[in-house]
Design a protein around this motif. Structure first.
Motif, PDB file in Angstrom:
ATOM      1  N   ASP A  47       0.835  -1.196   0.000  1.00 15.06           N
ATOM      2  CA  ASP A  47       0.000   0.000   0.000  1.00 15.06           C
ATOM      3  C   ASP A  47       0.873   1.250   0.000  1.00 15.06           C
ATOM      4  OD1 ASP A  47      -2.449  -1.498   0.239  1.00 15.06           O
ATOM      5  OD2 ASP A  47      -1.886  -1.864   2.330  1.00 15.06           O
ATOM      6  N   LEU A  48       0.500   2.217  -0.823  1.00 10.63           N
ATOM      7  CA  LEU A  48       1.254   3.460  -0.919  1.00 10.63           C
ATOM      8  C   LEU A  48       1.112   4.257   0.370  1.00 10.63           C
ATOM      9  CD1 LEU A  48       2.934   5.328  -2.784  1.00 10.63           C
ATOM     10  CD2 LEU A  48       0.758   6.394  -3.454  1.00 10.63           C
ATOM     11  N   VAL A  49       2.254   4.664   0.920  1.00 11.76           N
ATOM     12  CA  VAL A  49       2.287   5.461   2.142  1.00 11.76           C
ATOM     13  C   VAL A  49       2.637   6.911   1.838  1.00 11.76           C
ATOM     14  CG1 VAL A  49       3.438   5.790   4.369  1.00 11.76           C
ATOM     15  CG2 VAL A  49       2.901   3.482   3.565  1.00 11.76           C
ATOM     16  N   ASP A  50       3.636   7.102   0.966  1.00  3.80           N
ATOM     17  CA  ASP A  50       4.087   8.461   0.681  1.00  3.80           C
ATOM     18  C   ASP A  50       4.809   8.469  -0.670  1.00  3.80           C
ATOM     19  OD1 ASP A  50       4.521  11.228   1.338  1.00  3.80           O
ATOM     20  OD2 ASP A  50       6.626  10.738   1.698  1.00  3.80           O
ATOM     21  N   MET A  51       4.748   9.617  -1.356  1.00  2.00           N
ATOM     22  CA  MET A  51       5.460   9.761  -2.615  1.00  2.00           C
ATOM     23  C   MET A  51       5.888  11.206  -2.778  1.00  2.00           C
ATOM     24  SD  MET A  51       4.316   8.652  -6.466  1.00  2.00           S
ATOM     25  CE  MET A  51       2.974   9.833  -6.609  1.00  2.00           C
ATOM     26  N   ALA A  52       7.132  11.417  -3.214  1.00  2.00           N
ATOM     27  CA  ALA A  52       7.641  12.756  -3.468  1.00  2.00           C
ATOM     28  C   ALA A  52       8.394  12.747  -4.798  1.00  2.00           C
ATOM     29  CB  ALA A  52       8.563  13.205  -2.342  1.00  2.00           C
ATOM     30  N   VAL A  53       8.110  13.740  -5.635  1.00  2.00           N
ATOM     31  CA  VAL A  53       8.724  13.849  -6.955  1.00  2.00           C
ATOM     32  C   VAL A  53       9.268  15.255  -7.120  1.00  2.00           C
ATOM     33  CG1 VAL A  53       8.312  13.749  -9.444  1.00  2.00           C
ATOM     34  CG2 VAL A  53       7.104  12.175  -7.929  1.00  2.00           C
ATOM     35  N   THR A  54      10.473  15.382  -7.712  1.00  2.00           N
ATOM     36  CA  THR A  54      10.998  16.691  -8.060  1.00  2.00           C
ATOM     37  C   THR A  54      11.539  16.650  -9.485  1.00  2.00           C
ATOM     38  OG1 THR A  54      13.286  16.341  -7.314  1.00  2.00           O
ATOM     39  CG2 THR A  54      11.694  17.081  -5.664  1.00  2.00           C
ATOM     40  N   ALA A  55      11.491  17.798 -10.151  1.00  2.00           N
ATOM     41  CA  ALA A  55      12.038  17.924 -11.500  1.00  2.00           C
ATOM     42  C   ALA A  55      12.389  19.385 -11.733  1.00  2.00           C
ATOM     43  CB  ALA A  55      11.032  17.444 -12.539  1.00  2.00           C
ATOM     44  N   THR A  56      13.655  19.658 -12.029  1.00  2.00           N
ATOM     45  CA  THR A  56      14.100  21.020 -12.274  1.00  2.00           C
ATOM     46  C   THR A  56      14.938  21.063 -13.549  1.00  2.00           C
ATOM     47  OG1 THR A  56      16.075  20.714 -10.910  1.00  2.00           O
ATOM     48  CG2 THR A  56      14.118  21.601  -9.824  1.00  2.00           C
ATOM     49  N   ALA A  57      14.996  22.223 -14.165  1.00  2.00           N
ATOM     50  CA  ALA A  57      15.810  22.438 -15.363  1.00  2.00           C
ATOM     51  C   ALA A  57      16.719  23.623 -15.129  1.00  2.00           C
ATOM     52  CB  ALA A  57      14.923  22.681 -16.578  1.00  2.00           C
ATOM     53  N   ASP A  58      17.912  23.598 -15.737  1.00  2.00           N
ATOM     54  CA  ASP A  58      18.838  24.712 -15.539  1.00  2.00           C
ATOM     55  C   ASP A  58      18.313  26.003 -16.142  1.00  2.00           C
ATOM     56  OD1 ASP A  58      19.103  23.876 -18.137  1.00  2.00           O
ATOM     57  OD2 ASP A  58      21.289  23.776 -18.127  1.00  2.00           O
ATOM     58  N   ALA A  59      17.457  25.890 -17.150  1.00  2.00           N
ATOM     59  CA  ALA A  59      16.796  27.060 -17.730  1.00  2.00           C
ATOM     60  C   ALA A  59      15.421  26.613 -18.195  1.00  2.00           C
ATOM     61  CB  ALA A  59      17.608  27.627 -18.893  1.00  2.00           C
ATOM     62  N   LEU A  60      14.382  27.042 -17.501  1.00  2.00           N
ATOM     63  CA  LEU A  60      13.028  26.615 -17.848  1.00  2.00           C
ATOM     64  C   LEU A  60      12.607  27.313 -19.143  1.00  2.00           C
ATOM     65  CD1 LEU A  60      11.068  24.686 -16.428  1.00  2.00           C
ATOM     66  CD2 LEU A  60       9.880  26.684 -15.522  1.00  2.00           C
ATOM     67  N   PRO A  61      12.343  26.560 -20.195  1.00  2.00           N
ATOM     68  CA  PRO A  61      12.086  27.180 -21.501  1.00  2.00           C
ATOM     69  C   PRO A  61      10.677  27.742 -21.615  1.00  2.00           C
ATOM     70  CG  PRO A  61      11.871  24.812 -21.660  1.00  2.00           C
ATOM     71  CD  PRO A  61      12.320  25.095 -20.247  1.00  2.00           C
ATOM     72  N   ASP A  62      10.523  28.671 -22.558  1.00  2.00           N
ATOM     73  CA  ASP A  62       9.191  29.130 -22.929  1.00  2.00           C
ATOM     74  C   ASP A  62       8.509  28.034 -23.750  1.00  2.00           C
ATOM     75  OD1 ASP A  62       9.552  31.627 -21.738  1.00  2.00           O
ATOM     76  OD2 ASP A  62      10.473  32.452 -23.556  1.00  2.00           O
ATOM     77  N   ASP A  63       7.199  28.069 -23.794  1.00  2.00           N
ATOM     78  CA  ASP A  63       6.458  27.064 -24.560  1.00  2.00           C
ATOM     79  C   ASP A  63       5.448  27.776 -25.445  1.00  2.00           C
ATOM     80  OD1 ASP A  63       5.336  24.812 -25.587  1.00  2.00           O
ATOM     81  OD2 ASP A  63       4.594  24.014 -23.682  1.00  2.00           O
ATOM     82  N   ASP A  64       5.770  27.871 -26.720  1.00  2.00           N
ATOM     83  CA  ASP A  64       4.866  28.476 -27.699  1.00  2.00           C
ATOM     84  C   ASP A  64       3.872  27.407 -28.120  1.00  2.00           C
ATOM     85  OD1 ASP A  64       3.561  29.578 -29.836  1.00  2.00           O
ATOM     86  OD2 ASP A  64       5.367  30.285 -30.850  1.00  2.00           O
ATOM     87  N   LEU A  65       2.628  27.534 -27.664  1.00  2.00           N
ATOM     88  CA  LEU A  65       1.623  26.506 -27.903  1.00  2.00           C
ATOM     89  C   LEU A  65       1.233  26.378 -29.367  1.00  2.00           C
ATOM     90  CD1 LEU A  65      -0.703  27.095 -24.811  1.00  2.00           C
ATOM     91  CD2 LEU A  65       1.168  25.459 -25.068  1.00  2.00           C
ATOM     92  N   THR A  66       1.662  27.314 -30.210  1.00  2.00           N
ATOM     93  CA  THR A  66       1.366  27.226 -31.634  1.00  2.00           C
ATOM     94  C   THR A  66       2.393  26.360 -32.372  1.00  2.00           C
ATOM     95  OG1 THR A  66       2.653  29.196 -32.259  1.00  2.00           O
ATOM     96  CG2 THR A  66       0.363  29.533 -31.546  1.00  2.00           C
ATOM     97  N   GLN A  67       3.462  25.966 -31.696  1.00  2.00           N
ATOM     98  CA  GLN A  67       4.535  25.218 -32.330  1.00  2.00           C
ATOM     99  C   GLN A  67       4.447  23.722 -32.000  1.00  2.00           C
ATOM    100  OE1 GLN A  67       6.832  26.717 -34.454  1.00  2.00           O
ATOM    101  NE2 GLN A  67       5.402  28.433 -34.145  1.00  2.00           N
ATOM    102  N   LEU A  68       4.884  22.876 -32.952  1.00  2.00           N
ATOM    103  CA  LEU A  68       4.983  21.452 -32.707  1.00  2.00           C
ATOM    104  C   LEU A  68       6.242  21.190 -31.883  1.00  2.00           C
ATOM    105  CD1 LEU A  68       4.085  20.045 -36.237  1.00  2.00           C
ATOM    106  CD2 LEU A  68       2.609  20.112 -34.223  1.00  2.00           C
ATOM    107  N   VAL A  69       6.108  20.360 -30.829  1.00  2.00           N
ATOM    108  CA  VAL A  69       7.214  20.080 -29.924  1.00  2.00           C
ATOM    109  C   VAL A  69       7.338  18.577 -29.742  1.00  2.00           C
ATOM    110  CG1 VAL A  69       8.074  20.318 -27.557  1.00  2.00           C
ATOM    111  CG2 VAL A  69       7.029  22.278 -28.692  1.00  2.00           C
ATOM    112  N   SER A  70       8.564  18.071 -29.781  1.00  2.00           N
ATOM    113  CA  SER A  70       8.831  16.657 -29.493  1.00  2.00           C
ATOM    114  C   SER A  70       9.622  16.553 -28.197  1.00  2.00           C
ATOM    115  CB  SER A  70       9.626  16.012 -30.640  1.00  2.00           C
ATOM    116  OG  SER A  70       8.882  15.999 -31.834  1.00  2.00           O
ATOM    117  N   ILE A  71       9.398  15.474 -27.442  1.00  2.00           N
ATOM    118  CA  ILE A  71      10.157  15.234 -26.211  1.00  2.00           C
ATOM    119  C   ILE A  71      11.554  14.789 -26.579  1.00  2.00           C
ATOM    120  CG2 ILE A  71      10.315  13.888 -24.093  1.00  2.00           C
ATOM    121  CD1 ILE A  71       7.309  13.605 -24.122  1.00  2.00           C
ATOM    122  N   ALA A  72      12.550  15.446 -26.001  1.00  2.00           N
ATOM    123  CA  ALA A  72      13.950  15.104 -26.281  1.00  2.00           C
ATOM    124  C   ALA A  72      14.740  15.094 -24.984  1.00  2.00           C
ATOM    125  CB  ALA A  72      14.557  16.086 -27.269  1.00  2.00           C
TER     126      ALA A  72
END
Length: 264
Positions: A239-264
């Motif tokens: 049974d799950l008791v606890d969960m912690a997740v972190t994710a950081t980037a050295d420079a958080l990019p802008d996201d132009d929603l009009t552009q096609l983006v692939s995960i890299a």
């Protein structure tokens, strides 16, 4: 882009259990540093790595009863984008457990009639889902699929992804789910997005718009959440008791929603 990701999952193992985790960055990436440890009551356990489809890395642990903790850390510096083949694209056109494209194909045809071009359809589906659903933590069940999500008009990231996938497949566009680490996500957690095959590549679809798409780190890829769960209890009881997740980037990019983006 340099990204640092961590996850820590604590379980109460009531009966000896076979546990399988999908929490490691996929095999698409170069990692500067990476560690994965598992313990029960402080005693280290053996971890076995298994190769799944789409370079997903699964980790199996045979855990005795007790307080179980698994911890993952990685620094991701780069990698290659996911590739596709004809068989994979065919599979990603079929209905699946949580993405009932057969049931939602008439809705997709009615809502997006007259829109020409796959990229235009992608943007239209993402916008349509994002404006019709409300993001409400705890509002859905793990058994909910795209049809129930549309009827409820609310959900979390996996629900948004499932509805996008079902509608895109109903329009004849191959689509699938990706579990990711998401720098910039608030509140921080594992995140789920869709991918669609557009212009010869897999493109990210995140109707929640909760994190910039260029910063995402792929963990697991599959037809829907049935293929991308962070934990599978194969046998025994945990049974799950606890969960912690972190994710950081050295420079958080802008996201132009009009552009096609692939995960890299």
């Amino acid at each position: 882009m340099k990204r640092d990701v961590t996850s820590r999952i604590a379980l109460n193992v009531a009966e000896p259990a076979e546990l399988v985790f999908a929490i490691a960055a996929s095999g698409h990436y170069i990692t500067e540093a990476e560690s994965l440890t598992a313990t029960v009551d402080g005693t280290p356990l053996r971890i076995e790595e298994l190769a799944d489809a789409h370079e997903t890395r699964l980790h199996r642990v045979m855990a005795p009863a007790g307080e179980f903790v698994i911890t993952y850390r990685a620094t991701v510096t780069g990698g290659e984008t996911a590739r596709g083949d004809d068989v994979e694209r065919l599979v990603c056109l079929r209905q699946s457990r949580y993405a009932e494209s057969d049931a939602l194909a008439p809705t997709a045809a009615a809502e997006f009639r007259g829109i020409d071009g796959a990229a235009e359809l992608l943007a239209a589906v993402s916008s349509w889902v994002g404006t019709r659903l409300s993001y409400v933590p705890g509002s859905s069940l793990s058994t909910d699929g795209a049809v129930r999500t549309l009827l409820a008009r609310k959900g979390v990231c996996r629900d948004y992804a499932h509805l996008c996938i079902a509608l895109l497949r109903g329009l004849g566009i191959p689509a699938r789910m990706v579990a990711v680490y998401a720098p910039g996500l608030t509140p921080m957690d594992f995140h789920a997005v869709a991918e669609a095959w557009i212009d010869g590549a897999w493109r990210v679809v995140d109707a929640t718009t909760l994190a910039p798409r260029p910063s995402l780190v792929r963990i697991a890829t599959g037809r829907d959440a049935a293929d991308t769960a962070f934990l599978t209890v194969v046998s025994g009881r945990a049974d799950l008791v606890d969960m912690a997740v972190t994710a950081t980037a050295d420079a958080l990019p802008d996201d132009d929603l009009t552009q096609l983006v692939s995960i890299a």
